[in-house]
Design a protein around this motif. Structure first.
Motif, PDB file in Angstrom:
ATOM      1  N   UNK A 319      47.596  38.962  41.339  1.00 58.78           N
ATOM      2  CA  UNK A 319      47.064  38.540  40.047  1.00 58.78           C
ATOM      3  C   UNK A 319      47.435  37.095  39.734  1.00 58.78           C
ATOM      4  N   UNK A 320      48.555  36.618  40.257  1.00 58.56           N
ATOM      5  CA  UNK A 320      48.898  35.209  40.070  1.00 58.56           C
ATOM      6  C   UNK A 320      47.885  34.319  40.771  1.00 58.56           C
ATOM      7  N   UNK A 326      40.263  33.837  36.622  1.00 60.39           N
ATOM      8  CA  UNK A 326      40.085  34.600  35.386  1.00 60.39           C
ATOM      9  C   UNK A 326      40.114  33.685  34.172  1.00 60.39           C
ATOM     10  N   UNK A 327      41.051  32.724  34.194  1.00 63.20           N
ATOM     11  CA  UNK A 327      41.150  31.795  33.065  1.00 63.20           C
ATOM     12  C   UNK A 327      39.917  30.912  32.973  1.00 63.20           C
ATOM     13  N   UNK A 329      36.900  31.685  33.849  1.00 57.14           N
ATOM     14  CA  UNK A 329      35.729  32.457  33.429  1.00 57.14           C
ATOM     15  C   UNK A 329      35.840  32.989  32.018  1.00 57.14           C
ATOM     16  N   UNK A 330      37.029  33.480  31.653  1.00 60.97           N
ATOM     17  CA  UNK A 330      37.185  34.152  30.361  1.00 60.97           C
ATOM     18  C   UNK A 330      38.048  33.373  29.372  1.00 60.97           C
ATOM     19  N   UNK A 331      38.582  32.223  29.781  1.00 65.57           N
ATOM     20  CA  UNK A 331      39.546  31.542  28.936  1.00 65.57           C
ATOM     21  C   UNK A 331      40.940  32.075  29.193  1.00 65.57           C
ATOM     22  N   UNK A 332      41.918  31.532  28.488  1.00 66.86           N
ATOM     23  CA  UNK A 332      43.306  31.913  28.734  1.00 66.86           C
ATOM     24  C   UNK A 332      43.715  33.149  27.948  1.00 66.86           C
ATOM     25  N   UNK A 333      43.268  33.257  26.717  1.00 64.23           N
ATOM     26  CA  UNK A 333      43.783  34.309  25.839  1.00 64.23           C
ATOM     27  C   UNK A 333      43.379  35.709  26.295  1.00 64.23           C
ATOM     28  N   UNK A 334      42.130  35.894  26.693  1.00 61.04           N
ATOM     29  CA  UNK A 334      41.683  37.237  27.065  1.00 61.04           C
ATOM     30  C   UNK A 334      42.417  37.785  28.290  1.00 61.04           C
ATOM     31  N   UNK A 377      54.789  33.804  36.120  1.00 59.09           N
ATOM     32  CA  UNK A 377      54.816  32.861  37.213  1.00 59.09           C
ATOM     33  C   UNK A 377      53.722  31.833  37.183  1.00 59.09           C
ATOM     34  N   UNK A 378      52.612  32.078  36.459  1.00 60.63           N
ATOM     35  CA  UNK A 378      51.530  31.113  36.494  1.00 60.63           C
ATOM     36  C   UNK A 378      51.549  30.168  35.316  1.00 60.63           C
TER      37      UNK A 378
END
Length: 427
Positions: A319-320, A326-327, A329-334, A377-378
């Motif tokens: 996932x890292x 993911x960020x 495509x969906x932004x950071x918060x989601x 970690x990210x």
């Protein structure tokens, strides 16, 4: 200054090898602690300090590492920090009692506080601008990979050869990395006196005292009924030291911690998430291994306990690596919100599977628990794009200073909003 192509590659390889070994060391010891407990006659307090001594030394000395990097140059500071870490690993490998173990762990923390920021600075100064991002990504990936595979490697070595081999092998790898950096050349000279920051000695000491006193206060909670002073005295000292630290930092033009960051949108939630992730991961690694290897627990060997944690490491690493997509495509918060929900859902399942001795389900739950922990970690990648503060002059720090302080914030202390997170990275 950048090194030649061959020299730059050797710098990157050496720094990545050092970070891989440091990352492995950070989690391999968790699998080895039950065996170390028997061999060195450690009590519960010694076990806690075997982890805390490293973390406190690293967090308290991380800004000192940045200052040393500025003064003697990134490559020299990297070599010194790695050699110090290798020496500390040898001390632990030779330990015959708890005192020697804890001294070695504290020395490892000091070595990490110097080598982690300085190796990133060495990469940034050795790599050409067009390859710098890739080199920094390799550096962070090596550290993350070491953190992920550490429990399995620790379990294998402890089971097959003994826990001391973990530290001999770790020290040998770090020594090889130091030699590679030494021969990579060229080494950037120290900054002239006019380009140096004045180190905040009062802030450094007060923060270190506050950290250590807080740990003693937490330990005193278990004895508050029959010995309330074991909580009250260190808690009072921690509060006084922290108040002195805040007062000192608010008065300095170049503070170790810029409290103006707390007014930045999104900073406080990110800080809470990162701190919570770290607070959850380390106790889980420690107590999971202790319980998993107890005869009245899961009754596993060291290698089996390390292997059982591999799904969590795999989820964390997977996932890292997926997080940037993911960020994007969906932004950071989601994605971060989904990760927190994932942890909240997986944690009860892990607890139930452990009690039921359902190892396949336990591994499945640990995978998703690790997957939900990826914001820790990210988060360091976000530090390079820290927002500017209105009305404040943007500081152009030297490459070593900027990289040292940003990497320190990312790697050693998840709850430290260091001032250089807002400085511009050169190139």
């Amino acid at each position: 200054m950048t090194a030649g192509p061959a020299g730059a590659r050797l710098v990157v390889l050496s720094c990545c090898l050092g970070m891989l070994a440091i990352g492995i060391n950070g989690t391999a010891i968790m699998t080895a602690l039950p065996t170390m407990r028997r061999d060195l006659a450690l009590d519960a307090g010694h076990l806690a300090w075997a982890v805390n001594a490293y973390l406190v030394a690293a967090a308290a000395c991380v800004m000192l590492g940045g200052t040393i990097t500025d003064r003697i140059g990134a490559a020299r500071a990297s070599v010194v920090g790695l050699l110090l870490f290798a020496l500390a690993s040898a001390v632990i490998a030779l330990a015959r009692d708890a005192d020697m173990l804890l001294a070695g762990r504290a020395l490892q923390g000091l070595g990490a506080a110097l080598s982690i920021p300085s190796t990133l600075a060495a990469i940034s100064t050795a790599s050409p601008p067009e390859r710098r991002a890739a080199a920094i990504g390799a550096w962070g990936g090596a550290l993350m990979l070491g953190f992920s595979i550490g429990p399995l490697i620790g379990g294998i070595l402890t089971h097959l050869t003994g826990w001391r081999v973990i530290f001999w092998a770790d020290g040998a790898a770090i020594l090889l990395a130091a030699c590679g950096l030494w021969f990579a050349g060229p080494r950037r000279p120290a900054l002239p006196a006019t380009g140096r920051h004045r180190f905040d000695g009062v802030g450094f000491v007060s923060l270190a005292v506050a950290m250590v006193a807080t740990i003693f206060a937490l330990e005193g909670l278990a004895h508050v009924g029959r010995a309330p002073l074991r909580l009250a005295v260190p808690l009072g000292l921690a509060l006084l030291a922290f108040a002195l630290f805040v007062r000192q930092e608010r008065r300095r033009p170049d503070p170790l911690v810029d409290f103006g960051l707390f007014a930045t949108r999104g900073f406080r939630p990110a800080l809470v998430i990162a701190t919570t992730a770290m607070v959850c991961i380390l106790p889980l690694l420690l107590f999971f291994n202790l319980e998993a290897q107890r005869p009245d627990g899961l009754g596993l060997s060291a290698i089996a306990a390390g292997a059982l944690l591999l799904p969590m490491s795999a989820g964390l690493l997977a996932f890292a690596l997926l997080a940037p997509r993911l960020a994007a495509r969906f932004g950071v918060r989601r994605p971060i919100g989904a990760a927190l929900v994932l942890v909240a859902a997986a944690a009860p399942g892990v607890a139930w599977a452990f009690e039921a001795r359902a190892l396949p389900l336990l591994g499945f739950g640990l995978f998703w628990l690790g997957g939900g922990a990826w914001p820790y970690p990210t988060r360091s990648r976000r530090a390079w794009r820290w927002p500017r503060f209105p009305g404040r002059r943007r500081v152009r720090a030297p490459a070593s200073s900027t990289a040292a302080r940003c990497s320190a914030a990312a790697s050693a202390s998840p709850s430290a909003p260091w001032r250089s997170a807002r400085t511009a990275f050169p190139g």
